[in-house]
Motif scaffolding. Structure first.
Motif, mmCIF file in Angstrom:
data_model
loop_
_atom_site.group_PDB
_atom_site.id
_atom_site.type_symbol
_atom_site.label_atom_id
_atom_site.label_comp_id
_atom_site.label_asym_id
_atom_site.label_seq_id
_atom_site.Cartn_x
_atom_site.Cartn_y
_atom_site.Cartn_z
ATOM 1 N N VAL A 106 0.857 -1.184 0.000
ATOM 2 C CA VAL A 106 0.000 0.000 0.000
ATOM 3 C C VAL A 106 0.893 1.235 0.000
ATOM 4 C CG1 VAL A 106 -1.894 1.222 1.109
ATOM 5 C CG2 VAL A 106 -1.736 -1.267 1.333
ATOM 6 N N LEU A 107 0.709 2.086 -0.982
ATOM 7 C CA LEU A 107 1.423 3.355 -1.080
ATOM 8 C C LEU A 107 0.496 4.466 -0.607
ATOM 9 C CD1 LEU A 107 2.910 2.922 -4.683
ATOM 10 C CD2 LEU A 107 3.953 2.236 -2.519
ATOM 11 N N CYS A 108 0.989 5.311 0.261
ATOM 12 C CA CYS A 108 0.234 6.485 0.711
ATOM 13 C C CYS A 108 1.242 7.635 0.794
ATOM 14 C CB CYS A 108 -0.428 6.215 2.056
ATOM 15 S SG CYS A 108 -1.509 7.556 2.620
ATOM 16 N N LEU A 109 1.389 8.334 -0.292
ATOM 17 C CA LEU A 109 2.473 9.312 -0.444
ATOM 18 C C LEU A 109 1.917 10.727 -0.316
ATOM 19 C CD1 LEU A 109 4.284 7.610 -3.465
ATOM 20 C CD2 LEU A 109 4.585 7.189 -1.019
ATOM 21 N N GLY A 110 2.063 11.285 0.872
ATOM 22 C CA GLY A 110 1.542 12.625 1.108
ATOM 23 C C GLY A 110 0.036 12.686 1.046
ATOM 24 N N ALA A 111 -0.636 11.567 1.341
ATOM 25 C CA ALA A 111 -2.085 11.501 1.168
ATOM 26 C C ALA A 111 -2.786 10.930 2.388
ATOM 27 C CB ALA A 111 -2.421 10.654 -0.065
ATOM 28 N N SER A 112 -2.199 11.061 3.566
ATOM 29 C CA SER A 112 -2.848 10.516 4.763
ATOM 30 C C SER A 112 -4.195 11.176 5.021
ATOM 31 C CB SER A 112 -1.933 10.667 5.983
ATOM 32 O OG SER A 112 -1.579 12.024 6.200
ATOM 33 N N ALA A 118 -9.612 13.450 10.722
ATOM 34 C CA ALA A 118 -9.187 14.072 11.978
ATOM 35 C C ALA A 118 -8.321 15.287 11.695
ATOM 36 C CB ALA A 118 -8.422 13.063 12.836
ATOM 37 N N GLU A 119 -8.275 16.195 12.649
ATOM 38 C CA GLU A 119 -7.420 17.373 12.516
ATOM 39 C C GLU A 119 -5.952 16.969 12.682
ATOM 40 O OE1 GLU A 119 -8.080 20.736 11.920
ATOM 41 O OE2 GLU A 119 -9.993 19.879 11.279
ATOM 42 N N PRO A 120 -5.038 17.626 11.940
ATOM 43 C CA PRO A 120 -3.612 17.363 12.157
ATOM 44 C C PRO A 120 -3.207 17.722 13.583
ATOM 45 C CG PRO A 120 -3.984 18.598 10.118
ATOM 46 C CD PRO A 120 -5.286 18.588 10.854
ATOM 47 N N HIS A 123 -4.565 13.162 12.353
ATOM 48 C CA HIS A 123 -4.901 12.462 11.114
ATOM 49 C C HIS A 123 -3.868 11.400 10.765
ATOM 50 C CE1 HIS A 123 -1.870 15.140 9.491
ATOM 51 N NE2 HIS A 123 -1.919 14.490 8.352
ATOM 52 N N SER A 124 -2.614 11.595 11.178
ATOM 53 C CA SER A 124 -1.581 10.593 10.885
ATOM 54 C C SER A 124 -1.907 9.266 11.551
ATOM 55 C CB SER A 124 -0.205 11.089 11.348
ATOM 56 O OG SER A 124 0.183 12.249 10.650
ATOM 57 N N ALA A 125 -2.316 9.320 12.817
ATOM 58 C CA ALA A 125 -2.662 8.097 13.538
ATOM 59 C C ALA A 125 -3.879 7.428 12.907
ATOM 60 C CB ALA A 125 -2.933 8.412 15.013
ATOM 61 N N GLY A 126 -4.878 8.222 12.547
ATOM 62 C CA GLY A 126 -6.057 7.663 11.911
ATOM 63 C C GLY A 126 -5.730 6.994 10.587
#
Length: 254
Positions: A106-112, A118-120, A123-126
């Motif tokens: 799974v690639l997630c490149l600058g798209a979390s 969630a608010e930054p 949002h990273s944890a979510g």
């Protein structure tokens, strides 16, 4: 007004992020050695890194999901040109809540932000929890995520995007801790260097800058000039040397 009258968009970028050819080649080699059968690219843009993985892993199939129809069309055209159209699907739409199934890579490149509302920085944890659910056992996740290289000053925050906050990002250690808490082990940790950032930021603006030089009196010139001047100032006076980009290769636990 025809398409030819408008400023071109991102044609001088290979990747939609601060990623060099050399680093991309190392990442593709590392990920390809795990022989993923199915690749999923969340917020794929035109999916350049996904297409390179598919090139490196014969028989692998891929799916890229993004909201931007222009980028999706570019990805489809690139896949066709490389003979990969039969092995990849580009889907225009939202990744959040989509039924995309599990994937070996799974690639997630600058798209979390596509996986969490969630608010930054929460949002990273979510997003990482969502990625943990998506990746197949024994698979890999490549997460590209922003982090503070150092605490920004008040002046730097004021020069960034609207409502920029000092607590908007983790530092690198904090970001890796969040990945571990979400159920991953970080098998490779690397960060974009200054040259990669400068190549990306310059390439991001170059089409519009060249268009403005050639069309100073165009009806869209003022709006375009204000936009690119604002972005350049945000970079040079705000987040240059402050905001980093981490590339984390993650393996799910258990």
């Amino acid at each position: 007004m025809t398409e030819a009258d408008l400023p071109p968009r991102l044609t001088q970028l290979t990747f939609h992020g601060p990623l060099s050819e050399a680093r991309a080649a190392r990442i593709v080699d590392r990920l390809g050695r795990a022989a993923p059968a199915r690749v999923l690219d969340i917020g794929c843009g035109w999916g350049e890194l996904m297409l390179r993985v598919l090139d490196a892993v014969p028989g692998a199939t891929g799916t890229g999901i993004d909201l931007n129809g222009e980028d999706i069309a570019r990805g489809r055209a690139n896949a066709e040109a490389r003979g990969l159209a039969g092995r990849v699907e580009f889907v225009e739409g939202s990744a959040e809540g989509a039924s995309h199934g599990s994937a070996d890579l799974v690639l997630c490149l600058g798209a979390s932000h596509a996986l969490s509302d969630a608010e930054p920085p929460e949002h990273s944890a979510g997003a990482l929890r969502a990625l943990r659910r998506i990746v197949a056992p024994g698979g890999r996740v490549l997460l590209a995520e922003g982090f503070w290289q150092r605490s920004p000053t008040s002046a730097e925050l004021a020069a960034m995007w609207p409502d920029a906050r000092a607590d908007e990002f983790h530092d690198l250690g904090g970001l890796v801790d969040v990945a571990v808490s979400a159920g991953f082990r970080p098998v490779w940790i690397e960060t974009a260097d200054g040259d990669e950032w400068e190549d990306f930021e310059s390439g991001y603006q170059a089409d519009a800058e060249e268009w403005l030089a050639a069309h100073p009196d165009h009806p869209l010139a003022q709006e375009t000039r204000e936009r690119v001047d604002r972005h350049r100032s945000s970079w040079l006076r705000g987040y240059r040397g402050v905001l980093g980009m981490a590339y984390l290769t993650l393996v799910p636990v258990g």
